[in-house]
Design an enzyme around this catalytic site. Structure first.
Site, PDB file in Angstrom:
ATOM      1  N   HIS A 377       0.805  -1.229   0.000  1.00 57.83           N
ATOM      2  CA  HIS A 377       0.000   0.000   0.000  1.00 57.83           C
ATOM      3  C   HIS A 377       0.832   1.270   0.000  1.00 57.83           C
ATOM      4  O   HIS A 377       0.280   2.347   0.264  1.00 57.83           O
ATOM      5  CB  HIS A 377      -0.914   0.030   1.222  1.00 57.83           C
ATOM      6  CG  HIS A 377      -2.102  -0.873   1.133  1.00 57.83           C
ATOM      7  ND1 HIS A 377      -3.266  -0.522   0.490  1.00 57.83           N
ATOM      8  CD2 HIS A 377      -2.303  -2.124   1.608  1.00 57.83           C
ATOM      9  CE1 HIS A 377      -4.152  -1.512   0.589  1.00 57.83           C
ATOM     10  NE2 HIS A 377      -3.579  -2.502   1.251  1.00 57.83           N
ATOM     11  N   LYS A 568      -8.164  14.042   4.763  1.00 56.20           N
ATOM     12  CA  LYS A 568      -7.344  12.831   4.734  1.00 56.20           C
ATOM     13  C   LYS A 568      -6.277  12.986   5.795  1.00 56.20           C
ATOM     14  O   LYS A 568      -6.160  14.040   6.428  1.00 56.20           O
ATOM     15  CB  LYS A 568      -6.724  12.608   3.355  1.00 56.20           C
ATOM     16  CG  LYS A 568      -5.960  13.797   2.811  1.00 56.20           C
ATOM     17  CD  LYS A 568      -5.505  13.533   1.398  1.00 56.20           C
ATOM     18  CE  LYS A 568      -6.658  13.559   0.437  1.00 56.20           C
ATOM     19  NZ  LYS A 568      -6.651  12.514  -0.564  1.00 56.20           N
ATOM     20  N   ARG A 569      -5.515  11.934   6.011  1.00 54.15           N
ATOM     21  CA  ARG A 569      -4.419  12.003   6.965  1.00 54.15           C
ATOM     22  C   ARG A 569      -3.504  13.174   6.631  1.00 54.15           C
ATOM     23  O   ARG A 569      -3.194  13.425   5.470  1.00 54.15           O
ATOM     24  CB  ARG A 569      -3.658  10.673   6.925  1.00 54.15           C
ATOM     25  CG  ARG A 569      -2.484  10.543   7.855  1.00 54.15           C
ATOM     26  CD  ARG A 569      -2.084   9.069   7.942  1.00 54.15           C
ATOM     27  NE  ARG A 569      -1.927   8.443   6.638  1.00 54.15           N
ATOM     28  CZ  ARG A 569      -0.758   8.324   6.001  1.00 54.15           C
ATOM     29  NH1 ARG A 569       0.344   8.796   6.551  1.00 54.15           N
ATOM     30  NH2 ARG A 569      -0.692   7.720   4.834  1.00 54.15           N
ATOM     31  N   LYS A 574       0.758  14.481   0.972  1.00 54.42           N
ATOM     32  CA  LYS A 574      -0.622  14.783   0.584  1.00 54.42           C
ATOM     33  C   LYS A 574      -0.827  16.283   0.337  1.00 54.42           C
ATOM     34  O   LYS A 574      -1.852  16.708  -0.162  1.00 54.42           O
ATOM     35  CB  LYS A 574      -1.594  14.255   1.627  1.00 54.42           C
ATOM     36  CG  LYS A 574      -1.584  12.724   1.707  1.00 54.42           C
ATOM     37  CD  LYS A 574      -2.520  12.206   2.783  1.00 54.42           C
ATOM     38  CE  LYS A 574      -2.430  10.686   2.939  1.00 54.42           C
ATOM     39  NZ  LYS A 574      -3.020   9.943   1.814  1.00 54.42           N
ATOM     40  N   THR A 676      -8.674   6.364  -1.529  1.00 55.82           N
ATOM     41  CA  THR A 676     -10.067   5.918  -1.630  1.00 55.82           C
ATOM     42  C   THR A 676     -11.037   7.064  -1.368  1.00 55.82           C
ATOM     43  O   THR A 676     -12.179   7.015  -1.810  1.00 55.82           O
ATOM     44  CB  THR A 676     -10.361   4.773  -0.637  1.00 55.82           C
ATOM     45  OG1 THR A 676      -9.962   5.162   0.682  1.00 55.82           O
ATOM     46  CG2 THR A 676      -9.637   3.506  -1.033  1.00 55.82           C
ATOM     47  N   LYS A 680     -14.816   8.046  -3.047  1.00 61.37           N
ATOM     48  CA  LYS A 680     -16.037   8.391  -2.304  1.00 61.37           C
ATOM     49  C   LYS A 680     -16.600   9.718  -2.783  1.00 61.37           C
ATOM     50  O   LYS A 680     -17.818   9.867  -2.963  1.00 61.37           O
ATOM     51  CB  LYS A 680     -15.734   8.440  -0.805  1.00 61.37           C
ATOM     52  CG  LYS A 680     -15.320   7.115  -0.212  1.00 61.37           C
ATOM     53  CD  LYS A 680     -14.664   7.277   1.147  1.00 61.37           C
ATOM     54  CE  LYS A 680     -13.978   5.988   1.593  1.00 61.37           C
ATOM     55  NZ  LYS A 680     -13.137   6.164   2.782  1.00 61.37           N
TER      56      LYS A 680
END
Length: 835
Positions: A377, A568-569, A574, A676, A680
């Site tokens: 992952h 998100k985290r 990111k 993911t 969504k």
């Protein structure tokens, strides 16, 4: 009592007498709720702040699951199905009640039952605590996988950890993240069933000895160990209206003895229970801080605890079905390792087969390699776990012996393929040499598995071409791709009822089990009345989220503004910082009187930073400081807001993704494995602004480039630029960017806290910045302007939104799990006994 018949006798167990199935009517449900509330929980008066009504509803629903759960287990035993075991240190299940009722088809009847006594089912839903046994996408993906496996009737068991404290609660104090424990078990967990009879003993410490068996062979024993009990707690995982209920088995650590009675009687009370506390620490908290040696030891203990308990349980089940012959274990079992965390299962299965079942090394290795499958992952090398050899020697000496033997035989295999290639051997060895020798856990997983998959097309390609290139050259047949997905039952049907009803009224409800049916929505993309109804749903969802944000933060939310969302985290790759730079740019334009063309916008950022991740926590502080200035400036009123959503979790996402209009997926290309959240948001009609990273590539391909706002360097461009990357020259050449940096450097957002934002700013200015934030600033601003223009055209934006939902069918975990099963697991669907 009537006599039992032969048909009522199960395999290894005596079945309960056949009782009438529980009815699904509102009368029957209300009768059961009142029974549990009054007779089991001993309550008379309903108080909105108490957990008892929620628990009574759960027990009523769980009874109906129990019937199906028992039938599923009996069918699996009688038909001796090949099973998949999904090993994951995270399962981010969220709330379970709504999903269970939707799966059973009793939500309306339960709501009617409660309405008859003046109660609202939605209030009961809100009383449930999140089952937060995960950190983010990895754990939520595992939960979605289990949902789809049950819906597809696949015999899959989830194995995880029953952490006493799940993902921490995030509180914001003066803009700083402060972590508080998440005691999610404090009111009990009515979904679980303790199965103490299946407890397993896990070994730590001790030493290894050898002896000669009766046949003259050398055998090994792991002795003088400190043992811990692994106690299983089972949670039902219902399929969608197919009568199948699979299991999630969560392991809880306990001492083999509650306490030392002799020490207690001698007055040493603390010492008497010390062993108990030490054992229970293994499942005390999700992700202990591994910045310290003790934290690393605890994390390794957690990984081995999960692997050993789960494999022992699989072997227990196998011998129950087949006796002590484990030669066909791989024919009846496949183990999917969810990321590198459970990779130690490769060595543990070898230990169990050799030491407990006395089979030869070659036979054990053949079984192991046919049993294990590994999902990777991450593309970040630092996230591929390695453990010091010294730590393994102290904590798991027998496991280390086996790893060294695997490595020796593996090196021989490499040498036969590439004679004399010492550099390749050094690169591929399971043991990284050096001052502190380390065991490369990802390499162990690859060596011991028959399948290795990435989770998006780009990710899998980068694994083969980069991170695991040597292994792909040795075993090209092992490597494959399985693009992630999300379950539409939770991420559309359950979290967005208004949109679900609109869709079902237009095309029917078969999309709940066949998401490709959403393609039929394309026929409505230019239907003005449908588009108007679509917009009304989005407005209602924005109002619902706005109310929730105001309750959490005290900030009034203007729901007429474009909802621009990144949740998100919190992590540097990111690039929440890139989003903040854009927010400052918009602020600067409006302040200069250059913002007339800008649509009013609410930027929503949410997520948690790992407790030991200083830079990520600093990013949260930066967001709050910038937000404070923007949100208190009268010139921004009705034009720009910046919001940090606190304590982001699954339930929060269930509010956020239906309301989002622009989905920020802006990670540096080549760093996100899949993502993911992007799926969504797409499923709920948000339009993506993103880089060609992870599953963004496939999202853009599916929805069409006209319905996706693309920006940023590609993987190839990043690699080409890296050696000559100069952020300062990029900033100097861009007047807008220079103004943003000047505002940050001047202390405009932190006048009372000098230097508090310097670390984050410096990270952007560094030529060695691996995330290349500065390089993507101008492309990001330009893409945002394209989104700005599209949003002004209401009809165009609505059409894009409808098409995003219509073309999201490929991103269902139902598709993902079909691929896992067809190409890796090869399971037969469960067929229930019909009587």
């Amino acid at each position: 009592m009537p006599a039992r018949t032969d048909e009522s006798v199960g395999i290894g167990d005596i079945e309960l007498l056949q009782a009438p199935e529980l009815w699904m009517t509102s009368d029957a449900i209300l009768r059961d709720i009142t029974h549990y509330f009054g007779r089991m929980l001993g309550r008379r008066t309903i108080r909105t702040q108490s957990p008892y009504l929620y628990q009574a509803v759960v027990f009523a629903v769980r009874d109906r699951l129990m019937e199906r759960w028992g039938k599923t287990r009996m069918a699996m035993e009688r038909n001796d199905y090949r099973r998949a075991s999904y090993l994951s240190l995270e399962f981010l299940m969220g709330r379970l009640l709504r999903n269970a009722q939707i799966s059973l088809g009793i939500e309306e009847n339960t709501a009617e039952a409660l309405n008859r006594i003046g109660l609202d089912l939605e209030d009961v839903y809100q009383r449930e605590l999140d089952t937060g046994l995960g950190n983010g996408g990895l754990g939520r993906l595992a939960a979605c996988f289990l949902d789809s496996c049950a819906t597809l009737s696949l015999p899959v068991v989830g194995y995880g950890m029953r952490y006493k404290y799940g993902m921490f609660h995030q509180r914001i104090e003066n803009g700083f993240q402060v972590e508080h424990p998440d005691p999610w078990l404090r009111e009990g967990f009515p979904w679980e069933v303790e199965r103490y009879e299946f407890a397993q003993t896990i070994k730590f410490g001790g030493r290894t000895t050898s002896y000669t068996d009766a046949k003259g062979g050398t055998r090994f024993e792991w002795i003088d160990t400190d043992d811990v009990l692994a106690i299983p707690f089972d949670v039902p995982v219902p399929g969608y209206r197919n009568e199948i209920v699979n299991s999630l088995r969560l392991w809880s650590a306990s001492s083999t003895d509650e306490f030392n009675l002799q020490e207690f009687n001698a007055g040493s009370y603390a010492d008497a229970v010390a062993t108990k506390y030490e054992a229970e620490n293994i499942t005390m908290v999700l992700y202990p801080d591994d910045a310290t040696y003790d934290g690393q030891v605890l994390r390794l203990k957690q990984q081995y605890f999960l692997a050993s308990a789960s494999l022992q349980d699989m072997l227990r089940y196998h011998t129950q079905q087949h006796g002590d012959d484990v030669s066909k274990f791989a024919e009846k079992n496949v183990v999917q390792l969810n990321d590198t965390h459970p990779a130690i299962a490769v060595a543990e299965l070898m230990r169990l087969l050799i030491d407990e079942f006395y089979i030869s090394w070659d036979e054990a290795w053949a079984i192991t390699r046919k049993t294990m499958a590994y999902t990777n992952h991450t593309l970040l090398p630092e996230a591929l776990e390695m453990w010091p050899v010294s730590m393994l020697r102290q904590l798991l000496p027998r496991i280390l012996d086996i790893i060294y033997e695997i490595d020796a035989r593996f090196i021989e295999e490499i040498s036969q393929r590439w004679p004399g290639d010492k550099a390749r051997i050094q690169r591929m060895s399971l043991i990284q040499k050096g001052h502190t020798p380390m065991v490369r856990m990802a390499y162990l997983a690859i060596a011991g598995s028959f399948s290795v998959n990435g989770v998006a097309k780009l990710h899998s390609e980068l694994l083969v071409d980069g991170l695991f290139r040597d292994f792909a050259e040795l075993w090209p047949e092992k490597f494959n791709n399985k693009t992630n997905g999300v379950t539409q039952r939770r991420w559309l049907a359950a979290c967005n009822p208004p949109l679900s009803r609109l869709i079902s009224n237009a095309i029917g409800d078969s999309w709940t089990t066949d998401l490709e049916q959403l393609r039929r929505l394309e026929d409505f993309a230019d239907d003005e009345s449908f588009a108007a109804a679509w917009r009304e749903v989005k407005i209602a969802n924005k109002q619902r989220l706005g109310k929730n944000i105001q309750e959490k933060t005290g900030l009034p939310i203007d729901t007429d503004l474009l909802f621009d969302v990144q949740v998100k985290r919190i992590h540097e790759y990111k690039r929440q910082l890139l989003n903040v730079l854009h927010a400052i740019h918009l602020y600067d334009r409006i302040r200069r009187g250059d913002g007339d063309e800008l649509v009013p916008r609410t930027i929503i950022i949410g997520g948690k930073a790992a407790p030991g991740y200083a830079m990520a926590k600093n990013v949260i502080k930066v967001i709050h400081n910038v937000a404070s200035v923007i949100n208190t400036d009268p010139a921004m009123q009705g034009r720009l807001q910046l919001v940090f959503y606190p304590d982001y979790n699954v339930s929060a996402m269930e509010l956020i993704c239906p309301a989002a209009e622009l989905s920020e997926q802006i990670s540096t290309a080549g760093k996100e494995a899949s993502g993911t959240g992007n799926m969504k948001f797409m499923m709920n009609g948000a339009i993506t602004i993103g880089t060609l990273d992870g599953a963004n590539v496939e999202i853009r391909q599916a929805v069409g480039e006209d319905n996706f706002f693309l920006f940023g360097l590609t993987v190839e461009e990043i690699n080409e630029l890296r050696e000559r990357y100069n952020p300062q020259s990029i900033i100097e050449a861009d007047e807008d960017f220079a103004r943003v940096v000047q505002l940050l450097q001047s202390g405009h957002f932190n006048r009372a806290e000098p230097g508090i934002m310097d670390a984050a700013l410096q990270s952007i200015l560094e030529p060695a910045d691996p995330w290349m934030t500065a390089a993507d600033f101008r492309p990001f601003v330009d893409a945002q302007l394209a989104a700005n223009t599209a949003y002004k055209d209401r009809a165009r934006w609505t059409r894009m939104s409808i098409l995003n939902t219509a073309r999201s069918g490929i991103f269902s975990t139902d598709r993902t799990m079909r691929e896992y099963n067809a190409e890796i697991w090869q399971l037969e669907p469960i067929e229930l006994d019909v009587k």
